[in-house]
Write an enzyme that holds these catalytic residues in place. Sequence first.
Site, PDB file in Angstrom:
ATOM      1  N   VAL A   1       0.806  -1.225   0.000  1.00 33.46           N
ATOM      2  CA  VAL A   1       0.000   0.000   0.000  1.00 33.46           C
ATOM      3  C   VAL A   1       0.848   1.289   0.000  1.00 33.46           C
ATOM      4  O   VAL A   1       0.328   2.354  -0.327  1.00 33.46           O
ATOM      5  CB  VAL A   1      -0.979  -0.053   1.208  1.00 33.46           C
ATOM      6  CG1 VAL A   1      -0.274   0.271   2.516  1.00 33.46           C
ATOM      7  CG2 VAL A   1      -2.187   0.829   1.001  1.00 33.46           C
ATOM      8  N   TYR A   2       2.130   1.191   0.300  1.00 36.29           N
ATOM      9  CA  TYR A   2       2.955   2.405   0.335  1.00 36.29           C
ATOM     10  C   TYR A   2       3.054   3.009  -1.064  1.00 36.29           C
ATOM     11  O   TYR A   2       3.559   2.384  -1.995  1.00 36.29           O
ATOM     12  CB  TYR A   2       4.361   2.133   0.889  1.00 36.29           C
ATOM     13  CG  TYR A   2       4.381   1.696   2.342  1.00 36.29           C
ATOM     14  CD1 TYR A   2       3.283   1.888   3.181  1.00 36.29           C
ATOM     15  CD2 TYR A   2       5.502   1.083   2.895  1.00 36.29           C
ATOM     16  CE1 TYR A   2       3.300   1.482   4.506  1.00 36.29           C
ATOM     17  CE2 TYR A   2       5.533   0.680   4.218  1.00 36.29           C
ATOM     18  CZ  TYR A   2       4.428   0.880   5.014  1.00 36.29           C
ATOM     19  OH  TYR A   2       4.449   0.465   6.330  1.00 36.29           O
ATOM     20  N   GLU A   3       2.569   4.235  -1.159  1.00 37.48           N
ATOM     21  CA  GLU A   3       2.554   4.959  -2.445  1.00 37.48           C
ATOM     22  C   GLU A   3       1.928   4.099  -3.545  1.00 37.48           C
ATOM     23  O   GLU A   3       2.394   4.072  -4.682  1.00 37.48           O
ATOM     24  CB  GLU A   3       3.976   5.417  -2.840  1.00 37.48           C
ATOM     25  CG  GLU A   3       4.617   6.373  -1.854  1.00 37.48           C
ATOM     26  CD  GLU A   3       3.845   7.691  -1.691  1.00 37.48           C
ATOM     27  OE1 GLU A   3       3.174   8.113  -2.645  1.00 37.48           O
ATOM     28  OE2 GLU A   3       3.908   8.272  -0.590  1.00 37.48           O
TER      29      GLU A   3
ATOM     30  N   LYS B   1       3.656  -6.277   2.818  1.00 34.78           N
ATOM     31  CA  LYS B   1       2.443  -6.512   3.617  1.00 34.78           C
ATOM     32  C   LYS B   1       1.212  -6.446   2.717  1.00 34.78           C
ATOM     33  O   LYS B   1       1.260  -5.832   1.649  1.00 34.78           O
ATOM     34  CB  LYS B   1       2.260  -5.420   4.685  1.00 34.78           C
ATOM     35  CG  LYS B   1       3.500  -5.043   5.463  1.00 34.78           C
ATOM     36  CD  LYS B   1       3.186  -4.041   6.557  1.00 34.78           C
ATOM     37  CE  LYS B   1       4.442  -3.535   7.245  1.00 34.78           C
ATOM     38  NZ  LYS B   1       5.126  -2.449   6.545  1.00 34.78           N
TER      39      LYS B   1
END
Length: 330
Positions: free
Chosen positions: A52-54, A78
Amino acid sequence: MKYKFLGKTGVMVSPLCMGTMSFGGIADEKTSKAMFNQCRDAGINFFDCANVYEKGRSEEVLGKLIKDCRDEVIITSKAYFQMSSNVNAGGATRYHIVRAVEDSLRRLDTDYIDLYFIHRFDEKTPIEETLSVLNDLVRQGKILYIGASNFAAWQVAKALGISAKNGWSRFECIQPMYNLVKRQAEVEILPMAESEQVGVISYSPLGGGLLSGKYGKNKAPDAGRLVENKMYMVRYADEWMHEVAGNFTALAEEENYNPVSLAVAWVGAHPGITAPIIGARNVEQLKASLDALDVDMTDELYRRIADLSYTPPLATDRNEEKTDFNYGLR
Ligand SMILES: NC(=O)c1ccc[n+]([C@@H]2O[C@H](COP(=O)([O-])OP(=O)(O)OC[C@H]3O[C@@H](n4cnc5c(N)ncnc54)[C@H](OP(=O)(O)O)[C@@H]3O)[C@@H](O)[C@H]2O)c1
């Protein structure tokens, strides 16, 4: 660099883990590369990431950076949070996790992820379903170890029991939030992890920047996460937290430490913590976190810092534990 075992596994990790949430976001590719190299030069072999990061960009940037040293680093990713408007593109279901792992492998441009986390407990999916698909993915060699982030202690303990009963891979590492103003993990999570020999890489050692020296009772910078990002603004909104930040900064100055180095070192000094996950937007910020490795954290200094904020009572609190009259102590 003194490497530590990751929980019960024989894998050795650096006592700091580099968080890559800023990679491809507030840190462009060039800055991310500079920070990655700075970490490698300092002996860091542990890099935390998430799908989900960026929106996947952090994984793509990290993937390029590990090309020349894939066999020397431990990387994480994740899944859980929603990745698209498809109603099933999130959660800890078999349906989503199989796809999420394939997507992360593609973005990271690697054949395996060393440590794969469920980003958050999924109240709607039976934990047996989640653990069984994670076990399958481990057998397939796509992920090597599994972990849980933002779980309560009882949720991890329940999962450990189910894994043991079924002969499945177990959560070898957890990832809770932990810093001087967010000490909930001390009550159940860290004692559980120590008891079960589960590794702990805790996030936000600076409280998203609160403990960096920029904040205090009547002090805040013009820019930065806690004044720009609504979620973090809310998370660290309480007045007492800013008071603690100010007092902590004063103590760090008295001890001639950068507050950033001291805050990270304080988290890392808890016996239950394997490695704090550090975060930065550029090499200057990162240097202060890496300098935590050089802090001489004596018992006295540790206690003085702990005394700046409220110590949460034990899960079995009866008050007399704090005194010499601790009935039944062996
Ligand atoms: N599992 C989860 O749910 C979860 C959640 C959050 C994070 N994480 C992981 O943990 C990592 C670290 O978390 P975090 O970024 O929240 O850690 P943090 O250390 O609490 O906060 C980092 C922020 O503090 C500020 N900062 C850092 N060094 C500084 C310095 N020397 N001087 C002044 N300000 C400084 C910067 O923000 P500003 O410049 O904007 O002030 C920076 O982005 C992430 O990259 C990610 O891998 C996991």
